[in-house]
Write an enzyme that holds these catalytic residues in place. Structure first.
Site, PDB file in Angstrom:
ATOM      1  N   PRO A  14      44.838  55.607  15.797  1.00 42.69           N
ATOM      2  CA  PRO A  14      45.272  54.348  15.207  1.00 42.69           C
ATOM      3  C   PRO A  14      45.142  54.254  13.689  1.00 42.69           C
ATOM      4  O   PRO A  14      44.152  54.708  13.111  1.00 42.69           O
ATOM      5  CB  PRO A  14      44.365  53.305  15.887  1.00 42.69           C
ATOM      6  CG  PRO A  14      43.231  54.069  16.437  1.00 42.69           C
ATOM      7  CD  PRO A  14      43.751  55.432  16.760  1.00 42.69           C
ATOM      8  N   ASN A  15      46.169  53.673  13.122  1.00 38.44           N
ATOM      9  CA  ASN A  15      46.273  53.360  11.685  1.00 38.44           C
ATOM     10  C   ASN A  15      46.592  54.566  10.808  1.00 38.44           C
ATOM     11  O   ASN A  15      46.860  54.401   9.616  1.00 38.44           O
ATOM     12  CB  ASN A  15      45.001  52.644  11.161  1.00 38.44           C
ATOM     13  CG  ASN A  15      44.844  51.284  11.790  1.00 38.44           C
ATOM     14  OD1 ASN A  15      45.779  50.484  11.771  1.00 38.44           O
ATOM     15  ND2 ASN A  15      43.703  51.019  12.379  1.00 38.44           N
ATOM     16  N   TYR A  33      41.663  57.691   1.836  1.00 35.04           N
ATOM     17  CA  TYR A  33      42.434  58.592   2.701  1.00 35.04           C
ATOM     18  C   TYR A  33      43.523  59.389   1.968  1.00 35.04           C
ATOM     19  O   TYR A  33      44.273  60.126   2.610  1.00 35.04           O
ATOM     20  CB  TYR A  33      43.053  57.800   3.859  1.00 35.04           C
ATOM     21  CG  TYR A  33      42.003  57.159   4.745  1.00 35.04           C
ATOM     22  CD1 TYR A  33      41.098  57.948   5.445  1.00 35.04           C
ATOM     23  CD2 TYR A  33      41.903  55.773   4.862  1.00 35.04           C
ATOM     24  CE1 TYR A  33      40.125  57.378   6.244  1.00 35.04           C
ATOM     25  CE2 TYR A  33      40.936  55.186   5.665  1.00 35.04           C
ATOM     26  CZ  TYR A  33      40.049  55.995   6.348  1.00 35.04           C
ATOM     27  OH  TYR A  33      39.088  55.426   7.140  1.00 35.04           O
ATOM     28  N   ALA A  87      39.607  55.593  14.673  1.00 34.48           N
ATOM     29  CA  ALA A  87      38.499  54.710  15.093  1.00 34.48           C
ATOM     30  C   ALA A  87      38.090  54.930  16.546  1.00 34.48           C
ATOM     31  O   ALA A  87      36.935  54.641  16.916  1.00 34.48           O
ATOM     32  CB  ALA A  87      38.894  53.253  14.870  1.00 34.48           C
ATOM     33  N   GLU A 100      38.258  68.538  16.548  1.00 33.81           N
ATOM     34  CA  GLU A 100      38.241  67.161  16.025  1.00 33.81           C
ATOM     35  C   GLU A 100      38.310  67.228  14.497  1.00 33.81           C
ATOM     36  O   GLU A 100      37.548  67.979  13.879  1.00 33.81           O
ATOM     37  CB  GLU A 100      36.936  66.490  16.485  1.00 33.81           C
ATOM     38  CG  GLU A 100      36.742  65.070  15.982  1.00 33.81           C
ATOM     39  CD  GLU A 100      35.379  64.497  16.433  1.00 33.81           C
ATOM     40  OE1 GLU A 100      34.757  65.043  17.381  1.00 33.81           O
ATOM     41  OE2 GLU A 100      34.947  63.514  15.804  1.00 33.81           O
ATOM     42  N   HIS A 125      38.564  64.935  10.813  1.00 31.44           N
ATOM     43  CA  HIS A 125      38.532  63.656  10.087  1.00 31.44           C
ATOM     44  C   HIS A 125      38.834  63.918   8.623  1.00 31.44           C
ATOM     45  O   HIS A 125      38.272  64.852   8.020  1.00 31.44           O
ATOM     46  CB  HIS A 125      37.169  62.974  10.217  1.00 31.44           C
ATOM     47  CG  HIS A 125      36.869  62.591  11.632  1.00 31.44           C
ATOM     48  ND1 HIS A 125      37.463  61.522  12.240  1.00 31.44           N
ATOM     49  CD2 HIS A 125      36.087  63.182  12.559  1.00 31.44           C
ATOM     50  CE1 HIS A 125      37.052  61.463  13.492  1.00 31.44           C
ATOM     51  NE2 HIS A 125      36.224  62.456  13.719  1.00 31.44           N
TER      52      HIS A 125
HETATM   53  O1  CA2 Z   1      38.378  60.047   8.221  1.00 33.12           O
HETATM   54  C1  CA2 Z   1      39.118  59.987   9.197  1.00 33.12           C
HETATM   55  O2  CA2 Z   1      40.050  60.759   9.395  1.00 33.12           O
HETATM   56  C2  CA2 Z   1      38.918  58.853  10.214  1.00 33.12           C
HETATM   57  O3  CA2 Z   1      39.209  59.374  11.512  1.00 33.12           O
HETATM   58  C3  CA2 Z   1      39.902  57.761   9.831  1.00 33.12           C
HETATM   59  C4  CA2 Z   1      39.752  56.503  10.678  1.00 33.12           C
HETATM   60  C5  CA2 Z   1      38.309  56.035  10.720  1.00 33.12           C
HETATM   61  O4  CA2 Z   1      38.179  54.937  11.617  1.00 33.12           O
HETATM   62  C6  CA2 Z   1      37.352  57.134  11.137  1.00 33.12           C
HETATM   63  O5  CA2 Z   1      36.035  56.643  11.082  1.00 33.12           O
HETATM   64  C7  CA2 Z   1      37.491  58.337  10.227  1.00 33.12           C
HETATM   65  C8  CA2 Z   1      40.620  55.372  10.114  1.00 33.12           C
HETATM   66  C9  CA2 Z   1      42.063  55.710   9.973  1.00 33.12           C
HETATM   67  C10 CA2 Z   1      42.706  54.615   9.197  1.00 33.12           C
HETATM   68  O6  CA2 Z   1      43.709  55.202   8.406  1.00 33.12           O
HETATM   69  C11 CA2 Z   1      44.208  54.469   7.381  1.00 33.12           C
HETATM   70  C12 CA2 Z   1      45.078  55.115   6.548  1.00 33.12           C
HETATM   71  C13 CA2 Z   1      45.604  54.464   5.476  1.00 33.12           C
HETATM   72  C14 CA2 Z   1      45.265  53.146   5.240  1.00 33.12           C
HETATM   73  C15 CA2 Z   1      44.391  52.498   6.074  1.00 33.12           C
HETATM   74  C16 CA2 Z   1      43.860  53.155   7.165  1.00 33.12           C
END
Ligand code: CA2
Length: 150
Positions: free
Chosen positions: A10-11, A23, A78, A99, A101
């Site tokens: 998600p997101n 990010y 998430a 996995e 991140h």
């Molecule tokens: O660091 C990562 O790749 C995460 O998986 C990203 C997740 C976060 O909940 C994990 O703890 C770590 C969040 C992804 C949200 O992605 C966005 C991208 C652009 C703008 C807002 C959110």
């Protein structure tokens, strides 16, 4: 050609459009395009799936089992920190997975330090931004015994 499945949770469809400080500024399409070409250079066919819905991610993992996918690279976003359903689906699939991140989840809020998937993953790559996907593809290619590209 062995098939790899890249899953983004998600997101992550918002990459490049919001929170570039955390990010980065590359879009998901741009990143996927690059890792697909990298996988092809290693003799691997990479299929991508992104969803904002937990059940769709579970269903896609189940489908991967039936398709004979050799390796999964997953950024569960998430759901990393919440989803027993995704853990169960990956366990049931018997497909090895890595996995990934983008951010270093161990250097952020304490709730991001726990993953429901890390202990059953072949490996975990955190904190290297989009390069993490490429590193994961390299690790999967090596585990599958693919010859190195020059
Ligand atoms: O660091 C990562 O790749 C995460 O998986 C990203 C997740 C976060 O909940 C994990 O703890 C770590 C969040 C992804 C949200 O992605 C966005 C991208 C652009 C703008 C807002 C959110």
């Amino acid at each position: 050609m062995p098939q790899l499945l890249l899953i983004n949770g998600p997101n992550l469809n918002l990459l490049g459009n919001r929170e570039p400080g955390v990010y980065g500024s590359r879009t998901l399409d741009d990143i996927v395009d690059e890792v697909q070409r990298h996988a092809a250079s290693l003799g691997l066919d990479l299929v991508h799936f992104q969803s904002n819905h937990e059940g769709e991610l579970v269903t896609r993992v189940q489908q991967a089992s039936r398709e004979g996918v050799s390796y999964i690279v997953i950024n569960p976003a998430a759901y990393t920190h919440t989803s027993i359903a995704l853990r169960d689906a990956l366990l049931a699939s018997d497909i090895p997975f890595i996995e990934v991140h983008l951010s270093n989840i161990h250097a952020r809020e304490s709730f991001r330090r726990h993953s429901y998937l890390s202990d059953i993953a072949s490996g975990v790559i955190v904190g290297f931004g989009p390069s993490g996907y490429r590193l994961a593809i390299d690790a999967a290619a090596s585990a599958l015994g693919m010859p190195r590209s020059t």
